[in-house]
Design a protein around this motif. Structure first.
Motif, PDB file in Angstrom:
ATOM      1  N   PHE A  86     -54.841 -40.001 -49.934  1.00  0.00           N
ATOM      2  CA  PHE A  86     -55.386 -40.636 -51.132  1.00  0.00           C
ATOM      3  C   PHE A  86     -56.900 -40.483 -51.204  1.00  0.00           C
ATOM      4  CE2 PHE A  86     -51.235 -42.640 -50.745  1.00  0.00           C
ATOM      5  CZ  PHE A  86     -50.774 -42.505 -52.048  1.00  0.00           C
ATOM      6  N   GLY A  87     -57.558 -40.373 -50.047  1.00  0.00           N
ATOM      7  CA  GLY A  87     -58.995 -40.137 -50.044  1.00  0.00           C
ATOM      8  C   GLY A  87     -59.366 -38.818 -50.690  1.00  0.00           C
ATOM      9  N   ALA A  88     -58.470 -37.855 -50.637  1.00  0.00           N
ATOM     10  CA  ALA A  88     -58.727 -36.557 -51.264  1.00  0.00           C
ATOM     11  C   ALA A  88     -58.878 -36.677 -52.775  1.00  0.00           C
ATOM     12  CB  ALA A  88     -57.594 -35.584 -50.926  1.00  0.00           C
ATOM     13  N   LEU A  89     -58.416 -37.782 -53.356  1.00  0.00           N
ATOM     14  CA  LEU A  89     -58.543 -37.988 -54.794  1.00  0.00           C
ATOM     15  C   LEU A  89     -59.986 -38.258 -55.219  1.00  0.00           C
ATOM     16  CD1 LEU A  89     -55.423 -40.282 -55.373  1.00  0.00           C
ATOM     17  CD2 LEU A  89     -55.617 -37.848 -55.918  1.00  0.00           C
ATOM     18  N   LYS A  90     -60.885 -38.451 -54.261  1.00  0.00           N
ATOM     19  CA  LYS A  90     -62.284 -38.719 -54.611  1.00  0.00           C
ATOM     20  C   LYS A  90     -62.930 -37.549 -55.345  1.00  0.00           C
ATOM     21  CE  LYS A  90     -64.972 -40.969 -51.732  1.00  0.00           C
ATOM     22  NZ  LYS A  90     -65.651 -41.436 -50.500  1.00  0.00           N
ATOM     23  N   ASP A  91     -62.325 -36.364 -55.257  1.00  0.00           N
ATOM     24  CA  ASP A  91     -62.885 -35.236 -56.001  1.00  0.00           C
ATOM     25  C   ASP A  91     -62.460 -35.234 -57.462  1.00  0.00           C
ATOM     26  OD1 ASP A  91     -60.232 -34.393 -56.046  1.00  0.00           O
ATOM     27  OD2 ASP A  91     -60.562 -32.587 -54.849  1.00  0.00           O
ATOM     28  N   HIS A  92     -61.588 -36.180 -57.843  1.00  0.00           N
ATOM     29  CA  HIS A  92     -61.111 -36.222 -59.224  1.00  0.00           C
ATOM     30  C   HIS A  92     -62.180 -36.834 -60.129  1.00  0.00           C
ATOM     31  CE1 HIS A  92     -58.580 -37.060 -62.727  1.00  0.00           C
ATOM     32  NE2 HIS A  92     -57.731 -36.188 -62.217  1.00  0.00           N
ATOM     33  N   PRO A  93     -62.358 -36.337 -61.349  1.00  0.00           N
ATOM     34  CA  PRO A  93     -63.404 -36.870 -62.230  1.00  0.00           C
ATOM     35  C   PRO A  93     -63.248 -38.340 -62.599  1.00  0.00           C
ATOM     36  CG  PRO A  93     -61.989 -35.296 -63.400  1.00  0.00           C
ATOM     37  CD  PRO A  93     -61.690 -35.161 -61.941  1.00  0.00           C
ATOM     38  N   LEU A  94     -62.057 -38.909 -62.454  1.00  0.00           N
ATOM     39  CA  LEU A  94     -61.847 -40.324 -62.777  1.00  0.00           C
ATOM     40  C   LEU A  94     -62.031 -41.247 -61.577  1.00  0.00           C
ATOM     41  CD1 LEU A  94     -58.700 -40.267 -65.110  1.00  0.00           C
ATOM     42  CD2 LEU A  94     -61.109 -40.366 -65.756  1.00  0.00           C
ATOM     43  N   VAL A  95     -62.199 -40.686 -60.387  1.00  0.00           N
ATOM     44  CA  VAL A  95     -62.190 -41.490 -59.166  1.00  0.00           C
ATOM     45  C   VAL A  95     -63.591 -41.582 -58.570  1.00  0.00           C
ATOM     46  CG1 VAL A  95     -61.276 -41.684 -56.813  1.00  0.00           C
ATOM     47  CG2 VAL A  95     -59.782 -40.941 -58.689  1.00  0.00           C
ATOM     48  N   GLY A  96     -64.031 -42.833 -58.366  1.00  0.00           N
ATOM     49  CA  GLY A  96     -65.329 -43.045 -57.748  1.00  0.00           C
ATOM     50  C   GLY A  96     -65.248 -43.276 -56.257  1.00  0.00           C
ATOM     51  N   ASP A  97     -64.198 -43.972 -55.810  1.00  0.00           N
ATOM     52  CA  ASP A  97     -64.106 -44.328 -54.395  1.00  0.00           C
ATOM     53  C   ASP A  97     -62.650 -44.586 -54.036  1.00  0.00           C
ATOM     54  OD1 ASP A  97     -65.354 -44.916 -51.865  1.00  0.00           O
ATOM     55  OD2 ASP A  97     -64.919 -47.028 -52.214  1.00  0.00           O
ATOM     56  N   VAL A  98     -62.339 -44.385 -52.762  1.00  0.00           N
ATOM     57  CA  VAL A  98     -61.028 -44.733 -52.207  1.00  0.00           C
ATOM     58  C   VAL A  98     -61.278 -45.409 -50.873  1.00  0.00           C
ATOM     59  CG1 VAL A  98     -58.782 -43.894 -51.419  1.00  0.00           C
ATOM     60  CG2 VAL A  98     -59.954 -42.714 -53.298  1.00  0.00           C
ATOM     61  N   ALA A  99     -60.669 -46.567 -50.641  1.00  0.00           N
ATOM     62  CA  ALA A  99     -60.891 -47.290 -49.388  1.00  0.00           C
ATOM     63  C   ALA A  99     -59.652 -48.099 -49.042  1.00  0.00           C
ATOM     64  CB  ALA A  99     -62.103 -48.220 -49.504  1.00  0.00           C
ATOM     65  N   GLY A 100     -59.414 -48.302 -47.751  1.00  0.00           N
ATOM     66  CA  GLY A 100     -58.270 -49.097 -47.340  1.00  0.00           C
ATOM     67  C   GLY A 100     -58.152 -49.220 -45.841  1.00  0.00           C
ATOM     68  N   HIS A 101     -57.131 -49.936 -45.425  1.00  0.00           N
ATOM     69  CA  HIS A 101     -56.765 -50.086 -44.011  1.00  0.00           C
ATOM     70  C   HIS A 101     -55.246 -50.020 -43.913  1.00  0.00           C
ATOM     71  CE1 HIS A 101     -60.685 -51.152 -42.363  1.00  0.00           C
ATOM     72  NE2 HIS A 101     -60.847 -52.030 -43.342  1.00  0.00           N
ATOM     73  N   GLY A 102     -54.755 -49.453 -42.833  1.00  0.00           N
ATOM     74  CA  GLY A 102     -53.314 -49.408 -42.637  1.00  0.00           C
ATOM     75  C   GLY A 102     -52.635 -48.668 -43.766  1.00  0.00           C
ATOM     76  N   LEU A 103     -51.650 -49.333 -44.391  1.00  0.00           N
ATOM     77  CA  LEU A 103     -50.969 -48.774 -45.562  1.00  0.00           C
ATOM     78  C   LEU A 103     -51.278 -49.630 -46.782  1.00  0.00           C
ATOM     79  CD1 LEU A 103     -47.526 -47.708 -44.034  1.00  0.00           C
ATOM     80  CD2 LEU A 103     -49.434 -46.229 -44.721  1.00  0.00           C
ATOM     81  N   MET A 104     -52.559 -49.908 -46.960  1.00  0.00           N
ATOM     82  CA  MET A 104     -53.040 -50.714 -48.089  1.00  0.00           C
ATOM     83  C   MET A 104     -54.393 -50.166 -48.507  1.00  0.00           C
ATOM     84  SD  MET A 104     -53.649 -54.820 -48.135  1.00  0.00           S
ATOM     85  CE  MET A 104     -54.152 -55.720 -49.609  1.00  0.00           C
ATOM     86  N   GLY A 105     -54.505 -49.746 -49.743  1.00  0.00           N
ATOM     87  CA  GLY A 105     -55.771 -49.188 -50.179  1.00  0.00           C
ATOM     88  C   GLY A 105     -55.924 -49.223 -51.678  1.00  0.00           C
ATOM     89  N   GLY A 106     -57.138 -48.940 -52.149  1.00  0.00           N
ATOM     90  CA  GLY A 106     -57.424 -48.964 -53.572  1.00  0.00           C
ATOM     91  C   GLY A 106     -58.177 -47.719 -54.000  1.00  0.00           C
TER      92      GLY A 106
END
Length: 458
Positions: A364-384
């Motif tokens: 999911f962190g790889a989505l940070k390259d998407h023009p709509l995505v500013g940040d991805v963060a989380g722990h375990g199997l929980m993230g935003g």
């Protein structure tokens, strides 16, 4: 409603069911999506279409959507007794065994467990325990409660006041007096230029202390927080050293720390408890959801010895601890919850989540390259996943654009169910998810983001 077939489940639904958190008038036109069965991380609607559940339904289907083993436990317990209460000293073995197990795995030493039926009930009961404690100590003025903006802690009359989301208060004449809301510790969105996470956390702690001094330390009873902020904030991890600094302020003014583990508990964050992941040392813990893998409605409040001493003091003074719910400690629910905890042990759930965590965060962190995505963060199997209009300025979309709803709708078209706020996608898949399913889920989300970007650019 003319497009709904007469006497179909869809037509019968709109004729009879009032749905929580649903637009009541619009639902009469659109009707429900009726889900009929599930398997693993997939849930199937009544047309047979399968969806990957990226949010474990309401954060809670930790073992997926069907379990023959838990069904057998429920059946056997129901066959033997079915129901008895735990009022006035009555008990049953499943309830006893479950409470013993919860104390054995608690994040910090705890004294007693109060069983309840839902996360809202657990937080509502914990709130009463806070007031009960301070009354027992001869300090009834310590009644105000501090939670946080964008927090969600339940839907009862009291817990909706704990919830720091103004939209949830509208129309009900809430919140009541005495509920205060500290800043949401959203580092990505709110940090100042050049400010580190630790400096941001210190600013949050300083602001909390200013609030306490302004209100009067002798009037504050407790601080309420989920270790990773769930519902309203969208699976938002705390910044570095946040709880360390917050709890230093609480100790300074003798304010109780209540950890809402309703979402974070039982492996979700890479430890058994979110408190362990985020450095929380609570006086009271509330838990629910994954306690029974959502197979039965059950929750629990864990209290330390300090709180239990106050319960005994008040029992001496008043003749009884006068609080409880009819179905609390229900033997069927308790037996299913206990078996769920056994399953977690057998599958070494915490190790399983820790092993998948880097895969989950990388996919999911790889989505940070998407023009709509500013940040991805989380722990375990929980993230935003943070949705932004301007990546350079960290600027969200205008609320009226309903960007989260657009992403959610496109994800449904691709067979993925999400939980979205106005500008954040929360991810919390069933804990039985595999590496391959994580990769597929991330691919479907990327596709939904692409569809959304194309829609708003058109």
């Amino acid at each position: 409603m003319t497009h709904l077939a007469p006497n179909s489940p869809h037509a019968r639904d709109v004729a009879s069911v009032l749905h929580p958190y649903t637009h009541a008038r619009r639902h009469l036109e659109t009707g429900p999506t009726i889900f009929s069965e599930g398997s693993g991380i997939y849930i199937h609607d009544d047309t047979g279409r399968a969806y990957m559940e990226g949010a474990s339904a309401l954060w809670c289907a930790s073992l997926g959507f069907a379990s023959e083993r838990l069904a057998k436990v429920a059946y056997e317990t129901m066959r033997r007794m079915g129901y008895y209460h735990i009022f006035r000293g009555a008990s049953n073995e499943p309830a006893i065994d479950l409470c013993e197990k919860l104390l054995a795995i608690a994040p910090v030493p705890m004294s007693k467990v109060l069983l309840q039926c839902s996360g809202s009930e657990a937080n509502d009961s914990a709130l009463k325990l806070v007031w009960y404690h301070w009354n027992a100590q001869g300090r009834p003025e310590k009644r105000k409660i501090i939670s946080r903006k964008a927090s969600y802690h339940g839907s009862t009359v009291a817990t909706i006041c704990l919830t720091g989301i103004p939209d949830f208060h509208k129309g009900f004449g809430m919140p009541f007096e005495g509920f205060l809301y500290a800043d949401c510790p959203h580092y990505y969105r709110d940090h100042e230029e050049g400010e580190t996470e630790e400096q941001f956390s210190q600013r949050m702690a300083d602001a909390l202390e200013e609030m306490i001094l302004r209100e009067g330390p002798d009037t504050i009873g407790a601080f309420w927080a989920d270790p990773i902020q769930g519902g309203g904030a969208g699976a938002l991890p705390p910044p570095a050293r946040y709880f360390e600094k917050i709890q230093a302020v609480l100790r300074k003014y003798d304010i109780l720390m209540v950890a809402d583990e309703v979402i974070c508990g039982f492996g979700r964050t890479g430890n058994m408890w979110g408190s362990q992941t985020c450095g929380v040392v609570p006086d009271i813990v509330t838990c629910a959801k994954a306690l029974s893998a959502a197979m039965q409605p059950i929750s629990a409040v864990l209290m330390n010895e300090r709180i239990f001493q106050s319960v005994m003091t008040q029992s001496d003074r008043l003749g009884s601890f006068v609080h409880g719910f009819t179905y609390a400690g229900h033997p069927v629910a308790a037996a299913v919850a206990l078996e769920t905890l056994r399953i977690y042990e057998e599958m070494d759930l915490v190790a399983h989540v820790k092993a998948l965590e880097p895969i989950f965060l990388r996919a999911f962190g790889a989505l940070k390259d998407h023009p709509l995505v500013g940040d991805v963060a989380g722990h375990g199997l929980m993230g935003g996943v943070e949705l932004v209009q301007d990546k350079a300025k960290r600027r969200p979309f205008p609320e009226g654009q309903k960007i989260g709803a657009k992403v959610d709708a496109h994800a449904r078209e691709r067979g993925l169910i999400l939980r979205t706020t106005a500008d954040r996608v929360a991810l919390s898949p069933p804990l039985i998810i595999t590496e391959e399913e994580i990769v597929e889920m991330a691919a479907r989300l990327r596709g939904a983001l692409d569809d959304t970007f194309a829609e708003i650019a058109a």
